[in-house]
Structures are given as C-alpha cells and as structure tokens.
Design a protein around this motif. Structure first.
Motif, PDB file in Angstrom:
ATOM      1  N   TYR A 122      33.499  67.911 -16.858  1.00 41.47           N
ATOM      2  CA  TYR A 122      34.267  68.851 -16.039  1.00 41.47           C
ATOM      3  C   TYR A 122      34.075  70.271 -16.571  1.00 41.47           C
ATOM      4  O   TYR A 122      33.939  71.218 -15.794  1.00 41.47           O
ATOM      5  N   ASN A 123      34.028  70.408 -17.907  1.00 44.89           N
ATOM      6  CA  ASN A 123      33.829  71.728 -18.493  1.00 44.89           C
ATOM      7  C   ASN A 123      32.441  72.297 -18.209  1.00 44.89           C
ATOM      8  O   ASN A 123      32.273  73.515 -18.194  1.00 44.89           O
ATOM      9  N   LEU A 124      31.461  71.420 -18.000  1.00 42.77           N
ATOM     10  CA  LEU A 124      30.153  71.906 -17.546  1.00 42.77           C
ATOM     11  C   LEU A 124      30.332  72.659 -16.231  1.00 42.77           C
ATOM     12  O   LEU A 124      29.739  73.721 -16.008  1.00 42.77           O
ATOM     13  N   GLY A 125      31.152  72.111 -15.344  1.00 44.58           N
ATOM     14  CA  GLY A 125      31.429  72.759 -14.062  1.00 44.58           C
ATOM     15  C   GLY A 125      32.134  74.096 -14.251  1.00 44.58           C
ATOM     16  O   GLY A 125      31.795  75.083 -13.592  1.00 44.58           O
ATOM     17  N   ASP A 149      18.861  83.507 -13.712  1.00 42.48           N
ATOM     18  CA  ASP A 149      19.057  82.062 -13.749  1.00 42.48           C
ATOM     19  C   ASP A 149      20.417  81.755 -14.364  1.00 42.48           C
ATOM     20  O   ASP A 149      20.930  82.550 -15.139  1.00 42.48           O
ATOM     21  N   VAL A 150      20.956  80.598 -13.986  1.00 39.38           N
ATOM     22  CA  VAL A 150      22.264  80.194 -14.496  1.00 39.38           C
ATOM     23  C   VAL A 150      22.119  78.855 -15.213  1.00 39.38           C
ATOM     24  O   VAL A 150      21.490  77.937 -14.700  1.00 39.38           O
ATOM     25  N   VAL A 151      22.665  78.775 -16.431  1.00 37.93           N
ATOM     26  CA  VAL A 151      22.741  77.504 -17.146  1.00 37.93           C
ATOM     27  C   VAL A 151      24.157  77.350 -17.670  1.00 37.93           C
ATOM     28  O   VAL A 151      24.702  78.288 -18.249  1.00 37.93           O
ATOM     29  N   SER A 152      24.743  76.190 -17.469  1.00 33.72           N
ATOM     30  CA  SER A 152      26.056  75.936 -18.059  1.00 33.72           C
ATOM     31  C   SER A 152      25.915  75.011 -19.262  1.00 33.72           C
ATOM     32  O   SER A 152      25.253  73.980 -19.187  1.00 33.72           O
ATOM     33  N   TYR A 153      26.541  75.415 -20.358  1.00 33.40           N
ATOM     34  CA  TYR A 153      26.600  74.562 -21.551  1.00 33.40           C
ATOM     35  C   TYR A 153      27.989  73.927 -21.712  1.00 33.40           C
ATOM     36  O   TYR A 153      28.235  73.216 -22.692  1.00 33.40           O
ATOM     37  N   GLY A 154      28.907  74.212 -20.792  1.00 28.43           N
ATOM     38  CA  GLY A 154      30.239  73.622 -20.927  1.00 28.43           C
ATOM     39  C   GLY A 154      30.840  73.942 -22.285  1.00 28.43           C
ATOM     40  O   GLY A 154      30.811  75.079 -22.734  1.00 28.43           O
TER      41      GLY A 154
END
Lengths: 178, 427
Positions: A122-125, A149-154
């Motif tokens: 959920y925190n990745l989101g 560019d977008v990268v999520s590491y949560g």
C-alpha cells in the motif's frame, strides 16, 4: 509420506524455460533467464543462490547529478498520508522546472517514498502518488513529460531509520534524481 | 515403514556448496493457558547428532497448543511403549507421552517413535521413519506433524518452510536478500541478494517456486524463481508499480497490482500465455490481492473509501464488495485455508496489529499488541500466522496462533527481517 521426485523440479525448470522463450502477449518486457546456477550474476548487482556478489548498484544517479547548474535541493517532504506539495517547496520545484525547460536533454527520475507506517505494498502506492504529484507540478510549469520518470520505493528506502515522528517526516519525500 | 523423501533436494545440494546463512532463533513471548501437557522423552538407541526429542518438544511448544514437560521433571526414560508405566506419567500430570529410539542403517538412520494417551492408557501411534544423516531435523518435524495430528485432529505444519526478506547496512551500502528457511528458522538459505529492494515473496501452491518483486532493474518488476534450480524469469516490468504478486490456488495465474494505467489496479496474469486481465477500475490505490481458497474470488486493499479497507472481487460477477468496516485502516488481507476467516493488518489505538475477521458475523478480533506489524501470512493448516514486526529498531518475524493465545518471535542476529511468507504443505 510421498516422494517428491527430482523429475518434477526438472519439469518446472523446463516450463519456466518455455515461458521465457514465449513471446509476450501482454506488452511486458519478456524475461530472459539469468542466474542459471547458484552464484550466477544477474543485472543490478543481483545474485541468485548463495554466491557472494561484487556487483555494483544499478540506477545510481551519482555522477550525472554532478553537472553544473542543477538545483542543489533535490528532496521535498510531505505531510502524513498526503501528496499535496507544501508551499515552502514550490520554489524548489520551480527551480527544477526552469532547469529542465532550459535543458531539454536532461532527464529526472522522481523517486517517491513513504514512512514505515502501514503495509508495504500500500505504501508503494502512496509513494507513487507523491511522485506523480511532483510530476504534475513540473508539467504545469512547462516541463516535457518525456523528461520525467516516476519510481515509487514505498517504505523500502528510508532516509532515516527509527520510529520517531522526526524520522517519519524525513522519510515522506520525493527525491528529484538527475 | 516410512521413508522420508528429500522434499527439497536442491536445498541440500546448495547447503553442501555453501555454509548456511544465519538461522533465525525462536523466543516464546506468550504461552497459552489451555496448552496440553505432554512429555517427550529423550530418544534411546543410536546416539544422533541432533536431539530429536528436543526438536519435537520445541515444535509442539511453538504451536501454543502443547506445554511439554521440562526434562528435569521427566520421571522415567522409556524408549518403547513396553517400558511405559502409565501411572508414573499421571503422577506428573502429563496427558500424553512420546518415546522413541534410533538405529543406524546403510543410508542413515531409522527412527521409531510412539505416542501414548496417558489417561486412556493406550498407544495412539507407532511408526518408524528413515532419514539420511542430514535430514534428521526433517525427521523430527515429521514426528511432530504426526503427534500433533493424532492429538488435535489437525494436520501438522512443522515440515513447512518460510520465505522472508532481510535488509542489512545503511544507505548506499544497504543490501537486500531473499531467504528460505524451515518453519522453525533453521536451515536458512539465501536465494537472491541485491543492492535494490526485494519485496513480497509468494509461494507457488506446489511449493517449488517463489514469485517476488525486485527493483534490480531500477523499477519494480515481478519475477518467478524456481527454488531447486535458482532459475528465474521476469514476468512483468511495466512502467510504474509492478507489485504484490500472489498465486491462484491452481498455480496457473498470478494476481498482482500494476500502476501502468496511472494508479495501482488489480490484474490477473495467466502464467502460461502471459495474457493479462484487469479487474479493478477507479482512481484509488488497489493492491495486495490474495485468492480465496476456492479460487472464485480475491480479497484486495483499496482506499476508494478514503482510507485502506479490504474488498472482495468476485470473478464470477466482476463486482467488488467492501468487507471491513471496523477502524479506518485495514489492509493486506489473507484468507484462512477454510476461507472462513480473513487475517489482516488493522490500525487500532496502539498501532498496526495483526487482526482477524470472522466472515460469517464480520466480527474483528485483534491478535497482537505490537505497534508496527506487517505482512501476515497464514500457515497451511490455519493454526498460526507469521508476520513482520519491530523489536527495538530491528525488524523481526513474529508468529501468533490463530486464536491469539500464543505467540513467539524469530529474531535474527543481524539486520532487519521482514515480509515472511509461509509455504504450502511440502509433502
């Protein structure tokens, strides 16, 4: 107790190999087999099995980020459970927007992060929402989407360890990585 | 007579090639008042390099359903049922008794064991198991499984395994690794290591493969790795999040969360054809899918109502229905094997805890009193839930019984341990 024949493992290995050889029907980048033996070296400093890796990290922005003129402040912070840009960070983003407009070859990765509270996926989101919020802000400032560019590491890459509100505030962030 | 098959030949070969990585140890944090007293007498016959009776005793204690007598209170040392005097064991209030003995064979050892009902004065089990010298712990777990099942009527899960992720070192030198170990933390084996995050290991229903998320390419991507061969394949690497893989009960599909459409949505991928089916469609975060045991529906986390809550997506109707209404944060749902209970992370007054919801009456029960619990994963017999929590500033694994009455922790000597996944039955 039943036997678990070794042949079954082989069959799985073969089916994985067949999967790898199939063309993708879902638009994904089709996987190639790597790490065929324990200790095999994959990409990105990755090691399967028990081998010791000397591989270097991938995706490091050190080096490219040392080019002259890139704004110094490259991290902005967010309130708990929020993805809105705080007013004090608008000037930071405006500087990046100006730099990116003036350097159309420059590329950034917006790395979104969350604090440790709540579940990891959920925190990745949540991290992605923050990075997308910065992406929208830059876009409104005239930055081309092809530069971003977008990268999520949560919660996977905290800036600060610990369970304090202070640590959490430092970890809810977007890093603008050139 | 039974012969213990090596259910993971590959593991043993890897173990020979390399020293095992640091095992996890078990610290019992809460015992149940209703635990059944049982005596497990040190096995006789051939001296063994492992203490079989101690492993069986520890397994039974960890389940929370048994209270094994300490060795100092054992009143006699029978090694077969013929030598047992029932009134001796009634005198020390033991309801059950396990005895056994070992002998050497050409291939390893033969371990005989018997289980007695002290008050019923009858032998409940008598069996022998053949193991090789490096399978003695497996042999002991097999005995634990049989004893547990004979007394409780529930299949034992002591011969299962756990997968988990470790993180060591700070900032740029941080190293992530994926491990597999026995359910009691022994025989740990590193199967992947990376400088970039590794997340969300998920066992295939046959126990042969793990799906997981790795950031090694610079973004999240989902991989499937064969455990015996270490061979692996990247199955998704879309722009955005590639997260939360979970297997369908028949092993043919992976459910996952993909944000290639702008925000995380639940997808199902057919592993054979690599075709994708999108299940959810809205502006919220939809993630952490998990299949119901019957394969007809999935539970997932969505914040479409404002905060994260659990929903059930019916594959038949294509409709999503909200399941959780207690509190403002419920996420990462996992079904019990009978499909009647949903385990989850629930935010209560003290923080994030493991909780369960009875799906008949929708009553929510909090099982742990810790603050930072994550990643609940249910044992294949439904008796226990493993989860990640914090001890000081370190991530550790915890296990709580499904009724919340007993718990233990599996601390590691080094670094953070997180994201446990309990394997299916392996044999």
């Amino acid at each position: 107790m039943k036997f678990k024949p070794y042949a079954k493992s082989l069959a799985v290995a073969v089916s994985l190999a067949v999967m790898a050889g199939c063309s993708s029907s879902g638009g994904t980048q089709d996987g190639s087999m790597d790490g065929t033996t324990a200790g095999g070296q994959g990409q990105g400093g990755v090691t399967t099995g028990q081998g010791v890796s000397g591989g270097q990290a991938s995706g490091s922005q050190v080096g490219a980020g040392q080019r002259a003129g890139i704004p110094d402040v490259r991290t902005i912070y967010f309130d708990y459970d929020k993805d809105t840009i705080r007013p004090e960070f608008e000037s930071v983003l405006n500087e990046h927007a100006e730099y990116l407009r003036n350097h159309s070859n420059a590329q950034v990765v917006l790395q979104g992060h969350a604090d440790e509270r709540g579940t990891r996926e959920y925190n990745l989101g949540l991290g992605e929402r923050r990075a997308q919020s910065v992406e929208r802000y830059l876009s409104v400032q005239g930055v081309s989407s092809s530069q971003v560019d977008v990268v999520s590491y949560g919660e996977e890459r905290p800036a600060v360890q610990g369970h304090s509100e202070q640590a959490y505030a430092k970890n809810r962030r977007v890093v603008i990585a050139y | 007579m039974k012969r213990l098959a090596p259910f993971m030949l590959g593991w043993l070969m890897l173990l020979f090639g390399n020293p095992a990585s640091a095992d996890l140890t078990i610290e019992i944090t809460k015992g149940s008042d209703e635990a059944i007293p049982i005596a497990v007498v040190p096995f006789g016959g051939q001296q063994l390099p492992e203490d079989i009776a101690q492993i069986v005793s520890d397994d039974l204690a960890h389940s929370g359903q048994f209270d094994p007598l300490s060795r100092s209170t054992l009143i006699a040392s029978p090694t077969t049922s013929d030598e047992v005097r029932y009134r001796d064991w009634r005198a020390v209030d033991s309801n059950y008794l396990v005895v056994g003995q070992a002998s050497q064979t050409d291939q390893g050892y033969r371990i005989q064991f018997e289980l007695m009902d002290i008050y019923g004065e009858r032998r409940m089990l008598g069996e022998a198991v053949n193991v090789s010298a490096n399978q003695l712990r497996s042999g002991a777990h097999y005995i634990s499984d049989k004893v547990y099942e004979a007394i409780t009527g529930i299949r034992g899960a002591f011969s299962t395994r756990i997968a988990y992720v470790t993180a060591q070192g700070a900032a740029d030198s941080r190293r992530f690794a994926l491990h597999v170990a026995d359910a009691d933390g022994h025989n740990s084996q590193q199967i992947l290591s990376s400088r970039e995050p590794i997340m969300s290991p998920a066992w295939s229903p046959d126990g042969d493969k793990l799906a997981y998320v790795s950031f090694e390419s610079g973004n999240s991507a989902i991989y499937i790795q064969n455990l015996a061969t270490s061979q692996r394949v990247q199955v998704t690497s879309f722009p955005g999040i590639n997260g939360a893989p979970t297997w369908s009960p028949d092993g043919r599909k992976l459910a996952m969360s993909l944000s290639k459409d702008g925000q995380p949505e639940i997808y199902v991928m057919d592993i054979g054809s690599r075709s994708f089916q999108r299940l959810t469609r809205n502006d919220s975060i939809d993630t952490e899918p998990s299949w119901a045991p019957d394969g007809d529906s999935l539970v997932f986390t969505s914040d479409r109502s404002g905060g994260p809550q659990l929903y059930r997506y019916s594959l038949g109707s294509g409709e999503s229905q909200r399941l959780t209404f207690t509190g403002n944060y419920n996420s990462r749902g996992r079904y019990s094997p009978d499909g009647e209970t949903l385990f989850m992370i629930h935010r209560g007054n003290s923080g994030f805890s493991v909780a369960k919801q009875n799906l008949d009456n929708d009553r929510l029960t909090i099982l742990t009193d810790s603050q930072w619990d994550e990643s609940p994963s249910v044992a294949p017999n439904g008796s226990m839930v493993i989860f990640a929590t914090q001890q000081g500033n370190n991530g550790v694994l915890g296990v709580v019984s499904a009724d919340g009455n007993a718990s233990y922790r599996l601390p590691s000597a080094e670094g953070d341990v997180r994201e446990p996944a309990w394997s299916p039955f392996m044999n």
